[in-house]
Motif scaffolding. Sequence first.
Motif: not given
Lengths: 424, 336, 155
Positions: A51, C48, A53, C44-45, A56, C19, A237, C41-42
């Motif tokens: 989790d 993943i 950043f 995508i995280r 990503m 994504v 990203t 952003e969240e």
Amino acid sequence: MIVALIALIFIFLLSSVPIYISLGLAAFLSVIFFSDIQPMLLIQRLFAGLDQFALMALPLFILAANIMDGGGLSERILRFARALVGHLSGGVAMTTQVSSMFFGALSGSGPATVIAIGKIMYPELLRGGYSKSFSSGLLASAGAVSLIIPPSITLIIYGSVTGVSVGSLFIAGIGAGIIFGLSSIIYIYLYAKKYNIARDKKASKKELWETTRKAGWALLIPVIILGGIYTGMFTPTEAAGVSAIYALFISFFVYREMTIKKFYKICVESGITTAQVLVLVAAAQILGWLLTRGQVPQMIATFIAENISTPFMFLLLFNILLLVLGMFIEGVAAIIVVAPLVYGAAIALGIDPVHLGIIMIANLAIGMYTPPFGLNIFVTQTITKINMKEMFPGLVAFLGFNLLGLLIITYVPDVSLFLLKILE
Amino acid sequence: ACGGGTKDNDDGNKETADTDASNNGDSVVIRLSHNQPLESPEHVGAAKFKEVIEEKSDGKVSVEIFPASQLGSLREQIEGTQLGEINITMQPTAFVTPFVDDVKVIDLPYLWPADTEKTYEVLDSEAGQAVLDTLEKGGFKGLGFWPGGFKLFTTGKKEIHAPEDFKGLDIRVMSSPLLEDQYKLWGANPTMIEYAEVYNSLQQGVVDGQENPLQTIYLNNYHEVQDNIIESYHGIMSYLFMANKDWFEGLPADVQELIYEAEEEGKKAARESLAETEDDYRQQIIDSGVNYYELTDEEIEKFREVSVPFHEEAYGESEQVEILKQIKEKIEEVTK
Amino acid sequence: MKIFNKTEEAFVGITIMTVTFFLFINIILRFFFSAGISWTEEFIRYAIIWITFIGASICFRRGIHVGIDVLIDSLPGKSKKTLSMIINLLAIVFMIFLIKYGLDLVLFSKGTGQLSPALQVPMFWVYLAIPIGALLSLIHLFIQTFEMIRNFRTN
Ligand code: NA
Ligand code: NA
């Protein structure tokens, strides 16, 4: 508990148990049988490892690299690069090294760099006559340089933990990154000379133009990434995502080497490679957390801070500590733990805070590919499919030369600081 | 389904309290986590908390401090406190909101008086206690509001004097729907960007501005990459100093009393240290040559007019109305 | 079984496609319309994280989890097979831990009602990736181990 943990990990790893299972199972067994920690927390840490950043960009660069590979972009870039430097001694390997440094500046992630460059360059290195071992060592070490060359997430973290100017750290990272890269290039040159790696015939002007024209669309990718990031159009990203979409567009409509079916397959394979790499990151997070919770890195760092009185000795021991830590703990985690503990002691000894940060990150970068553990090693293996025994000589050779680079970075502060001094 | 879930939660927490060795016998070890570096006012306060507890208990109760997010990200530390792994944590209200929605009242724009001491007075009152009590819903025991300072606006080219100046600007916010709505209200385009990426994003112009307390701006050198630093008094950064509820309630009464006392002294030390460092940081930022200014009372009033109707809209659930009313009455009382 | 494998692969492939798509849309929105989707952003995280744990299951099926293979590569036939079987058993134990404690965390998170900061979805949906990925892995590991035992006998 820590003793059981380390012992189990070593036993498992040496018995060829996959790393994900070695770290994870050892953590669960030692927590369940030798501590009062709730095992549920290990699940939280496994999750926390992913989790982030910073991670990503990784799957997206994997995807972009796979599309470039399957869509004919990589092939054209390579032909171009070969035409350009192939006639030099060690030309193909040097192209790998320099493009890793270039790419690392963009992605800020060691593993992402290894994947993106390795996917394209590894087959080419083998075809060029370099050994598997040499090529793996090259990829793993070149990818590590990305930690130092700005923009670097690791440097930002150091700045935020210690209060040192991130702007200054970035400027200092350029000089140190170049020294690191040069130390590898020297080895590449010597290796190519010694093994008499075949050199290409110097390309004619016409050939050079032809390859440039054909590779033109593909060569725009770094321009788009760099331009996009530095003009503020998108984050690193997003740059990864844009390069994937752009590569897809070119391979579909310009080179016409992509089909829907092929694209689907590329997505699946990219997802699987992502998993292969990220489970390692997740498991490493569990280990790092258990060590931190057991106050192990803190104890080591405190000991050094309390028993060392000269900058020379401090830096030497600091290097050793970080190299060892870098084997087990991922860069950002190691900085968060160690930097606040040694910062005061280092400043008291008269070490420049910016320089200290660069040294830390240079060490952690090397730790990423120092055998037997290191994220870059395992990521490299996902590409090269060779085992540790085969990989070992190549890793050690690059390690040797990069350690020389590290010595220069450590004991010649101006390597990092001269650009800053000019700018002041 | 909801009832079943709650039961599991209770069981989980009981298990935690029972198996935690630190709770058995005479000695207690308190694991305390926060996010800030060693030189920060937050850590100064935490160190004071530790000192008071260890001194007054003759070492029977000891505190292990884990600073600088050593035990995980902010979200993970809060969850870790719920799980009973961390006994006490100190976290910004915006990050606690996903766990207990009611605490977001602290983050409402232009709710607080533009005066640090008066704001503390409200937070330390019954009204503040009402907010702390809502933390029980998430399995926490709220002990106090620790200081982070007033948030400031920082922007690139554009100076901010009124809400409409935000029109069309991309402003970085923490991952919080409330802060997002706040900027939409003023006409900006809120963009969520990870903390570690803020410096780069400001430098490269991915976003035009952001908000943070002086301390964060100075330590991360945001003033290096921004043209305007604006004392706006639009909101406060406040940390919730909170414990795992079941753990806390399982402690002997004298230890609980000790924690209350040490919290008071720690909080006081943190507030004093913050005041000192803020003066120092403000001066250093001004000396760096950046355009530094305070909004005038009239400008603040303009912002307040636009923002007040938003309070009820954002904080309108049954119980919340009552809490908000209580806070506003107290504010009126102290600013009279 | 074939459908099962195909579904796993489709999940991983389509998620990574999604994504990329969201990321691209977000850039377009921000660049041309000065508006972005704040939860990208969240999303995508967390996507993943799902890719990782479902993908890890595929890695078990294909036997491509990375390890230090010096020992197993140097062993003769019979002992090599025994070691492979032991490794599989260890993996099975690990997966059982992941399922058991993963579910514990899912239930705990469901009980506390924690929401994800941006998407505002309950966090347990994200945590669920770990026990489900482990369950899929467990199925592959069981099948593999049975085949190993069968081969072991016939040889
Ligand atoms: Na970099
Ligand atoms: Na290493």
